[in-house]
Design a protein around this motif. Sequence first.
Motif, PDB file in Angstrom:
ATOM      1  N   PRO A  19     -14.465  29.209  -9.219  1.00  0.00           N
ATOM      2  CA  PRO A  19     -13.440  29.986  -9.689  1.00  0.00           C
ATOM      3  C   PRO A  19     -12.906  30.271 -11.206  1.00  0.00           C
ATOM      4  N   SER A  21     -10.566  29.487 -14.317  1.00  0.00           N
ATOM      5  CA  SER A  21      -9.505  28.525 -14.419  1.00  0.00           C
ATOM      6  C   SER A  21      -8.749  28.810 -15.753  1.00  0.00           C
ATOM      7  N   ARG A  23      -6.267  29.420 -12.383  1.00  0.00           N
ATOM      8  CA  ARG A  23      -6.590  30.518 -11.119  1.00  0.00           C
ATOM      9  C   ARG A  23      -6.035  31.795 -11.647  1.00  0.00           C
ATOM     10  N   ASP A 177     -10.769  23.619  -4.935  1.00  0.00           N
ATOM     11  CA  ASP A 177     -10.936  24.954  -5.340  1.00  0.00           C
ATOM     12  C   ASP A 177     -10.772  26.093  -4.223  1.00  0.00           C
ATOM     13  N   HIS A 197      -5.971  32.630  -6.232  1.00  0.00           N
ATOM     14  CA  HIS A 197      -5.501  32.813  -7.440  1.00  0.00           C
ATOM     15  C   HIS A 197      -4.155  32.636  -8.025  1.00  0.00           C
TER      16      HIS A 197
END
Length: 358
Positions: A19, A21, A23, A177, A197
Amino acid sequence: MQLVDFDFKLPDSAIALRPASPRDSARLLEVKAGEPLADRHVRDLPDRLRAGDILVLNDTRVIPARLKGARLRGDNQTQVEATLHRRLGQDAWSAFMRPGKRLTPGDRIVFAPLYPEAVLPGPLEANIRAKGEGGEIDLVFDLSGAALDTAIAAHGAMPLPPYIAAKRGEDERDRADYQTVYAAEDGSVAAPTAGLHFTPELFARLAERGVEMAFVTLHVGAGTFLPVKTEDLSEHRMHAEWGEIDAATAQRLTAARAAGRRVIAVGTTSLRLLESAADEAGVIHPFCDETAIFITPGYRFRAVDGLMTNFHLPKSTLFMLVSAFAGYGAMREAYAHAIAAGYRFYSYGDASLLWSAA
């Protein structure tokens, strides 16, 4: 429409393996009828909403539902892997298993711990009770309730989507995550990925903007990863998933829309649950049941004005859903733009903010 209508070419390089970073630094493509596509970031979300809007988030928690072990049949052992799919009772789960064709009711399964050196609460063993037509296998465990949950957590790995798992193994980072920061209710075997997110800081800025939050629960099953195998979409059957909307939340959302306020679903799971609970007049009712709703172009949406969602697989039911929501042509254009602009796809990828084409 046919399955081929929802196909598109996606380069392997577009599949996100980790993902963004932080988010909320992920990209966000806004799609609104009559306006140009807009490239933004998730952190821009408060600026794209207005006071009184309600974001509906799925508070399910992903369990480590991928288990490895052995089938015991006399003196013979066969290595197997199970992905828990749907809870059937305090001691029973429906699962997808490999190699499924070799398994029969009555077989004994002994699952191995993920980390053999760890101190475990006890063994995790089950009997196969039945096999379904769709490939599901019913497992009845020796343990029940909280004891079973603890044992699964100790033995299992996070069930990364196949398109990630094929490229790398699950690790400790995924335990954090592949979970939303607001996850509360154990039961999913796949993450409600649009929610990945969100950060505490983003929630604070949304609150300052006057945007409200509402939480519902839909436990995402492994069926979300299964391909559509019928060219005629009317012949496809969704796997059922369990969801709940309490009475206070249902009343609040119905009242908001009646007052002209917007309801924005965070994720296709939230949207599917809201649409399952809404009647023809758009009234959202309390819901505590399974849903197998399948949304394709032509569907009339009753409960949702906006949708925040990640980018989905070609020929998937989720790409069909977003095409129904924001318009088939608009989503073909949006996905072509996203691929050309280097957006990251799937569970760990970037997001889109879609407004209803209705």
